[in-house]
Design an enzyme around this catalytic site. Structure first.
Site, mmCIF file in Angstrom:
data_model
loop_
_atom_site.group_PDB
_atom_site.id
_atom_site.type_symbol
_atom_site.label_atom_id
_atom_site.label_comp_id
_atom_site.label_asym_id
_atom_site.label_seq_id
_atom_site.Cartn_x
_atom_site.Cartn_y
_atom_site.Cartn_z
ATOM 1 N N LYS A 1 31.124 106.637 94.131
ATOM 2 C CA LYS A 1 30.502 107.988 94.526
ATOM 3 C C LYS A 1 31.165 109.015 93.736
ATOM 4 O O LYS A 1 30.137 109.289 92.319
ATOM 5 C CB LYS A 1 31.349 107.522 96.341
ATOM 6 C CG LYS A 1 30.732 106.967 97.347
ATOM 7 C CD LYS A 1 29.378 106.966 96.696
ATOM 8 C CE LYS A 1 28.999 105.989 97.586
ATOM 9 N NZ LYS A 1 29.307 105.292 99.399
ATOM 10 N N ARG B 1 39.033 87.597 83.127
ATOM 11 C CA ARG B 1 38.746 88.465 84.549
ATOM 12 C C ARG B 1 40.281 88.873 84.828
ATOM 13 O O ARG B 1 39.903 89.295 85.799
ATOM 14 C CB ARG B 1 39.073 86.761 85.299
ATOM 15 C CG ARG B 1 37.579 86.267 85.934
ATOM 16 C CD ARG B 1 37.792 85.484 86.645
ATOM 17 N NE ARG B 1 39.795 84.269 86.634
ATOM 18 C CZ ARG B 1 38.979 83.790 86.253
ATOM 19 N NH1 ARG B 1 38.065 82.063 86.269
ATOM 20 N NH2 ARG B 1 39.767 82.550 86.429
HETATM 21 C C1 LIG Z 1 29.123 104.219 99.290
HETATM 22 C C2 LIG Z 1 30.492 103.853 100.959
HETATM 23 C C3 LIG Z 1 31.042 102.869 100.286
HETATM 24 C C4 LIG Z 1 30.929 101.280 99.565
HETATM 25 O O1 LIG Z 1 30.892 101.518 98.385
HETATM 26 P P1 LIG Z 1 29.051 100.658 97.591
HETATM 27 O O2 LIG Z 1 30.032 100.971 95.692
HETATM 28 O O3 LIG Z 1 28.346 101.254 97.760
HETATM 29 O O4 LIG Z 1 29.547 99.605 97.873
HETATM 30 C C5 LIG Z 1 32.022 102.513 101.014
HETATM 31 N N1 LIG Z 1 33.203 103.797 101.637
HETATM 32 C C6 LIG Z 1 32.142 104.739 101.828
HETATM 33 C C7 LIG Z 1 32.954 105.504 103.030
HETATM 34 C C8 LIG Z 1 31.267 105.065 100.992
HETATM 35 O O5 LIG Z 1 30.022 105.639 101.435
#
Ligand SMILES: *Cc1c(COP(=O)(O)O)cnc(C)c1O
Length: 402
Positions: free
Chosen positions: A213, A62
């Site tokens: 992202k 972990r």
């Molecule tokens: C996509 C996104 C998130 C969340 O990310 P996930 O990995 O999809 O949970 C958080 N903040 C912003 C601005 C995003 O566009």
């Protein structure tokens, strides 16, 4: 230590960050260390290890192994002012973990009105059940923001630019007021990352990014991170460990791989996005283009003042049009997929209704015509910008007489 130096520029840092020889051995990338049990050489060594709760010390699965430690260190080195980074299984988990690490029952959290929708839900759902009161504020109304603090307000949740509508808040100003009132500032820095916006150097205490992202960059992995200076990093670590948060070494290796090309991808998608945004600005079908990098867009001056980069994500608002026309437009696009997320190599389009997800600020924005309200968010990928423009042009032509 890895070879990253303070005077290295961001592209160089992204190449070197986190690549300690003790973790990589004789190969370039940190290998994938799969493991739950970590074996000790002796009972004495196991006893000794209990003194440490830090990355770089084997303990149990972990707490990660070199694959995760290397990624966390790389992210720390790419977020100016950070002393440590915690990894989470998604960006949303990072947001929830970060907010829970700085709040106690009975306290008040101020939340920027145009945050990512799940951030809003965490604040008004999970945190409410936990005894925290969330108050949403209009980031453009600095007086109302300052007046929203009381002696129970201990944290502020910001995001730059705001999700979907892309207005850039004045983070140095908002965080300075928070500090003056004794509250800490969290910011969702997913759009620019630490490379384009040095959140901690602009007054924030915790910088959160969805690695899903830009860092992942290929639409095939979910992960999140929160980076902070010593004091807040300790809180993040304590809460993440209490919640049992950890990420797989396979996923960490994918994100580390993405990180090496992230500056290049950010640069290319920013350039393409600006070209597409400028083209959209000239179209009669478009009432507003919401792109921080574009002159005349809401928050462009703040972007210019505070940021050193952007990315491929921006929005535009149709001039009039019906819901059905907007759907037809998106359906006619061939190069833009319809889907959530962004930061991958492929372009995406997403219709949105901003009025549904704000409560303290107006939509349409002040001064706009009431009928100019239907938004489409574009995530510009690595295709040629002229092909993307031709695709948008075809889709506009296709809905002209619908
Ligand atoms: C996509 C996104 C998130 C969340 O990310 P996930 O990995 O999809 O949970 C958080 N903040 C912003 C601005 C995003 O566009």
């Amino acid at each position: 230590m890895s070879k990253t130096r303070d005077d290295h520029r961001s592209a160089t840092r992204a190449v070197l960050a986190g690549r300690r020889e003790e973790w990589t051995g004789r190969v370039v990338n940190t290998p994938i260390w799969r493991g739950s049990t970590h074996l000790y050489a002796s009972e004495e060594e196991r006893q000794e290890s209990l003194k440490y709760n830090e990355d770089g010390h084997f303990h149990y699965g972990r707490r990660g192994a070199p694959t995760q430690w290397s990624l966390a260190e790389a992210l720390t080195q790419l977020e100016p002012g950070a002393d440590g980074t915690m990894l989470y299984p998604s960006g949303t988990a990072a947001l929830a973990g970060a907010m829970m690490s700085v709040l106690e029952p009975g306290e008040v959290l101020l939340v920027q009105d145009n945050v990512y929708e799940p951030t809003r839900s965490i604040a008004s759902g999970l945190l409410k059940r936990w005894g925290v009161e969330a108050r949403f504020f209009d980031p453009a109304d600095h007086d109302a923001y300052a007046a929203a603090f009381d002696d129970r307000t201990t944290a502020v949740m910001l995001e730059t630019p705001g999700s979907l509508t892309m207005e850039v808040p004045d983070i140095p100003h908002l965080s300075a007021i928070a500090r003056e009132k004794g509250a800490c500032t969290l910011v969702d820095n997913t759009w620019a990352t630490g490379l384009g916006f040095a959140a901690l150097e602009h007054g924030c205490d915790i910088s959160i990014t969805a690695l899903t992202k830009h860092a992942g960059g290929h639409s095939d992995v979910m992960m999140g991170a929160a980076s902070a200076g010593k004091k807040h990093y300790a809180k993040l670590r304590h809460t993440a460990q209490s919640l049992g948060q950890c990420v797989s070494p396979d996923d960490a290796a994918l994100v580390s791989r993405g990180l090496r090309t992230m500056p290049l991808r950010l640069q290319q998608t920013s350039t393409s996005a600006l070209k597409v945004a400028q083209w959209l600005q000239q179209r009669s079908e478009v009432a507003h283009v919401l792109c921080p990098m574009l002159e005349g867009s809401p928050g462009h001056e703040l972007w210019q003042r505070d940021f050193t980069g952007g990315c491929g994500l921006f929005s535009f608002v149709l001039s009039g049009h019906t819901d059905a026309q907007r759907s037809a437009f998106v359906n006619h696009l061939e190069l833009f997929g319809i889907g959530y997320s962004w930061g991958g190599f492929e372009s995406l389009a997403l219709p949105f209704d901003a009025a549904r997800i704000r409560s303290a600020s107006a939509w349409p924005l002040p001064g706009w015509r009431e009928e100019d309200r239907l938004g489409i968010r574009l995530a510009i990928g690595l295709e040629d910008a002229d092909d993307l423009i031709a695709d948008l042009d075809r889709a506009f032509a296709a809905i002209k007489h619908s």
